[in-house]
Design a protein around this motif. Sequence first.
Motif, mmCIF file in Angstrom:
data_model
loop_
_atom_site.group_PDB
_atom_site.id
_atom_site.type_symbol
_atom_site.label_atom_id
_atom_site.label_comp_id
_atom_site.label_asym_id
_atom_site.label_seq_id
_atom_site.Cartn_x
_atom_site.Cartn_y
_atom_site.Cartn_z
ATOM 1 N N ALA A 232 21.134 -74.351 4.314
ATOM 2 C CA ALA A 232 20.833 -75.459 3.391
ATOM 3 C C ALA A 232 21.670 -75.314 2.118
ATOM 4 O O ALA A 232 21.216 -75.612 1.022
ATOM 5 C CB ALA A 232 19.346 -75.527 3.056
ATOM 6 N N TRP A 233 22.916 -74.859 2.324
ATOM 7 C CA TRP A 233 23.877 -74.619 1.254
ATOM 8 C C TRP A 233 23.390 -73.559 0.258
ATOM 9 O O TRP A 233 23.834 -73.506 -0.889
ATOM 10 C CB TRP A 233 24.249 -75.918 0.535
ATOM 11 N N GLY A 234 22.428 -72.734 0.696
ATOM 12 C CA GLY A 234 21.928 -71.651 -0.155
ATOM 13 C C GLY A 234 20.842 -72.058 -1.119
ATOM 14 O O GLY A 234 20.301 -71.207 -1.842
ATOM 15 N N LEU A 235 20.463 -73.326 -1.138
ATOM 16 C CA LEU A 235 19.532 -73.813 -2.158
ATOM 17 C C LEU A 235 18.112 -73.257 -2.037
ATOM 18 O O LEU A 235 17.489 -72.956 -3.069
ATOM 19 C CB LEU A 235 19.522 -75.341 -2.168
ATOM 20 N N PRO A 236 17.529 -73.109 -0.848
ATOM 21 C CA PRO A 236 16.176 -72.529 -0.800
ATOM 22 C C PRO A 236 16.106 -71.121 -1.383
ATOM 23 O O PRO A 236 15.123 -70.757 -2.040
ATOM 24 C CB PRO A 236 15.854 -72.514 0.700
ATOM 25 N N TRP A 237 17.169 -70.336 -1.165
ATOM 26 C CA TRP A 237 17.193 -68.972 -1.704
ATOM 27 C C TRP A 237 17.226 -68.989 -3.232
ATOM 28 O O TRP A 237 16.433 -68.296 -3.882
ATOM 29 C CB TRP A 237 18.412 -68.210 -1.179
ATOM 30 N N VAL A 238 18.133 -69.766 -3.791
ATOM 31 C CA VAL A 238 18.285 -69.752 -5.242
ATOM 32 C C VAL A 238 17.092 -70.423 -5.929
ATOM 33 O O VAL A 238 16.652 -69.989 -6.997
ATOM 34 C CB VAL A 238 19.630 -70.392 -5.669
ATOM 35 N N ALA A 239 16.552 -71.474 -5.326
ATOM 36 C CA ALA A 239 15.405 -72.152 -5.926
ATOM 37 C C ALA A 239 14.186 -71.239 -5.964
ATOM 38 O O ALA A 239 13.415 -71.242 -6.937
ATOM 39 C CB ALA A 239 15.088 -73.429 -5.148
ATOM 40 N N THR A 240 14.000 -70.445 -4.911
ATOM 41 C CA THR A 240 12.873 -69.508 -4.875
ATOM 42 C C THR A 240 13.104 -68.355 -5.836
ATOM 43 O O THR A 240 12.164 -67.880 -6.494
ATOM 44 C CB THR A 240 12.664 -69.002 -3.436
ATOM 45 N N MET A 241 14.328 -67.901 -5.954
ATOM 46 C CA MET A 241 14.656 -66.851 -6.918
ATOM 47 C C MET A 241 14.326 -67.272 -8.346
ATOM 48 O O MET A 241 13.737 -66.514 -9.128
ATOM 49 C CB MET A 241 16.145 -66.506 -6.817
ATOM 50 N N LEU A 242 14.688 -68.509 -8.687
ATOM 51 C CA LEU A 242 14.503 -68.987 -10.060
ATOM 52 C C LEU A 242 13.100 -69.515 -10.330
ATOM 53 O O LEU A 242 12.696 -69.637 -11.487
ATOM 54 C CB LEU A 242 15.517 -70.092 -10.365
ATOM 55 N N GLY A 243 12.369 -69.850 -9.274
ATOM 56 C CA GLY A 243 11.058 -70.450 -9.470
ATOM 57 C C GLY A 243 11.137 -71.945 -9.709
ATOM 58 O O GLY A 243 10.270 -72.529 -10.372
ATOM 59 N N MET A 244 12.162 -72.576 -9.179
ATOM 60 C CA MET A 244 12.324 -74.022 -9.333
ATOM 61 C C MET A 244 11.238 -74.762 -8.562
ATOM 62 O O MET A 244 10.778 -74.307 -7.522
ATOM 63 C CB MET A 244 13.691 -74.460 -8.799
ATOM 64 N N ARG A 245 10.874 -75.940 -9.049
ATOM 65 C CA ARG A 245 10.040 -76.837 -8.253
ATOM 66 C C ARG A 245 10.877 -77.307 -7.060
ATOM 67 O O ARG A 245 12.028 -77.717 -7.224
ATOM 68 C CB ARG A 245 9.615 -78.033 -9.097
ATOM 69 N N THR A 329 30.104 -72.960 7.590
ATOM 70 C CA THR A 329 29.100 -71.976 7.993
ATOM 71 C C THR A 329 29.614 -70.563 7.755
ATOM 72 O O THR A 329 28.875 -69.685 7.309
ATOM 73 C CB THR A 329 28.750 -72.168 9.479
ATOM 74 N N GLU A 330 30.893 -70.352 8.017
ATOM 75 C CA GLU A 330 31.495 -69.014 7.882
ATOM 76 C C GLU A 330 31.633 -68.553 6.431
ATOM 77 O O GLU A 330 31.956 -67.391 6.179
ATOM 78 C CB GLU A 330 32.874 -69.003 8.544
ATOM 79 N N THR A 331 31.407 -69.450 5.455
ATOM 80 C CA THR A 331 31.546 -69.072 4.038
ATOM 81 C C THR A 331 30.213 -69.101 3.308
ATOM 82 O O THR A 331 30.177 -69.127 2.086
ATOM 83 C CB THR A 331 32.565 -69.983 3.322
ATOM 84 N N SER A 332 29.121 -69.146 4.062
ATOM 85 C CA SER A 332 27.737 -68.948 3.572
ATOM 86 C C SER A 332 26.973 -70.085 2.891
ATOM 87 O O SER A 332 25.821 -69.850 2.563
ATOM 88 C CB SER A 332 27.683 -67.717 2.654
ATOM 89 N N PRO A 333 27.374 -71.260 2.557
ATOM 90 C CA PRO A 333 28.650 -71.873 2.877
ATOM 91 C C PRO A 333 29.550 -72.180 1.680
ATOM 92 O O PRO A 333 30.693 -72.540 1.869
ATOM 93 C CB PRO A 333 28.208 -73.197 3.493
ATOM 94 N N LEU A 334 29.030 -72.087 0.427
ATOM 95 C CA LEU A 334 29.829 -72.610 -0.690
ATOM 96 C C LEU A 334 31.051 -71.752 -0.990
ATOM 97 O O LEU A 334 30.946 -70.533 -1.148
ATOM 98 C CB LEU A 334 28.967 -72.740 -1.956
ATOM 99 N N ALA A 335 32.207 -72.419 -1.093
ATOM 100 C CA ALA A 335 33.465 -71.727 -1.364
ATOM 101 C C ALA A 335 34.181 -72.318 -2.571
ATOM 102 O O ALA A 335 34.765 -71.593 -3.372
ATOM 103 C CB ALA A 335 34.370 -71.779 -0.143
#
Length: 546
Positions: A232-245, A329-335
């Motif tokens: 999901a372009w890494g967004l669930p990870w970063v949103a949970t890390m920061l405590g975003m709504r 996909t191979e770049t996690s994905p954002l490059a």
Amino acid sequence: MTMQKTPLLMHRLMDRGALLQPDVEILTATADGARSQTMLETRNRAHQLAHALNDAGVQIGDRVATFMWNGARHLEAYHAVACMGAVVHTLNIRLSPVDLEYIINHAQDKVVIVDADILPLFEKLAGKIPSIQKIIVAAEPGFENWSTSLPNTVDYEAFIAGQPTRYQWPEIDENSAMGLCYTSGTTGKPKGVMYTHRANYLHTISIAMTDVMGLSATDSLLGIVPMFHANAWGLPWVATMLGMRQVYPHRFMVPDHLARMLMDYDITISAGVPTIWQGVKGLMEANPGKYQFKALTRLTCGGSAPPPSLIEWYWDALNVEMVQGWGMTETSPLATISRRTGKRKHLAMSDAERAHNQAKAGLPIPGLEIEIFDDKWNVLPHDGQSFGELLIRGPWICSEYFNNPQPDKFHDGWLITGDVAKIDPDGYVIITDRSKDLIKSGGEWISSVDLENHIVGLAGVAQACVVAHPHPKWDERPVALVIKKPGVELTREQVISFCESKFAKWQLPDDVLFVDAIPLTATGKMDKKVVRAKLDADGYKLPDQR
């Protein structure tokens, strides 16, 4: 050494949001609104899921698959599986049963979590996925009374009920696997990209930076880009890390529902492919004044390049910045990332000049190296004119495919992206073409060779060539050129129907053209450049554009 050697493990990030902002909401869309739970409840449920999976025999390194829409339970799976040392394998719910069967068996998934409303899709795999020992069914409101013929099933809520809300996350090597996503972005069978804790940890922190997505604990995210698509372009990870709504649309992906969520939940940032934002734009133009996005400041767009007119419309009409991201996909994905103001000198630019920069693939994210090479692996100048094979390397870039190394996809420590690009003097990457004849439709890859190989298996077909043709909504759609064997009667509908046995609906050709010959290169290969050029020169239009 004077610094602590703390392993970069995802549990150090994923529990943080609940610790600092326990009451922030995680919302999952339902037919009549949204189901709400707090960040702390989500964290606790993730720990319960980890305990339940452990009791079910899931060990460090085992693959746990998800076949799910975007929602709170999918987020819990991300959290639980990765942090307990297992591997969260996100399955693309849009793939055909043939591809899903191959992917699950290749990954040797042990457990799968399936959303109840799409359980019938998963039932098509019955008897074909022997590695799966347990199927956990997650039911949103309206689907609580699910039933299935599949063996070894259990309801998600019953599965985690009574489990402790604290799991002792293991201290493992930071280079251990934590995620798996398969890409069909090249010809042949789908290939698995295995993400490590270290790679995902660094990607998560990097994309939150001001000059990347500029994410904050005060943001409210509408997560549209599928959680089964490249993290999901890494967004669930970063949103949970920061405590975003976090607000997730689940199965409600039509423009009207998305627009109402953007408005009703004070969304500040969202992410999706261009077709999503084209749909919302069309809805707003057809209903002036109905939708007011008062909190929205930026939209991240990726999967394929958004038209400059779309970028300009969102800024001019809504004062919303469309942030273009490029990756795979191979770049996690954002490059790379392209922002309205990417450098200090851009402050003096006109709106038109800034929009022109935004239409480029963007600047490399800190920590990554990007270069263009000629066919002899010489580095080409960054002059905005020279174009060559785009290669990339860095701490969250794939170095080989899971159980399928494919060394020809890598060169001297670089990933060969398969894109042809230019780099301008300011360091902006500009994608000019693809080195493979892939079709990118709605942000998803379609293999022209797989379609060709299947079509020539139809009785009466002598040769088949599949090419991409531009589409205003989907970016590209496949068109098949078919040479019939002498004396054979064959229709467009027969060819498409034959493809339905293997391919998902969105992968099917939009049209079939019967021709006498297909142009060849000097080496005897089908010359798809000539095919595409002739279609353009003849003024060809796809069926739904006529």
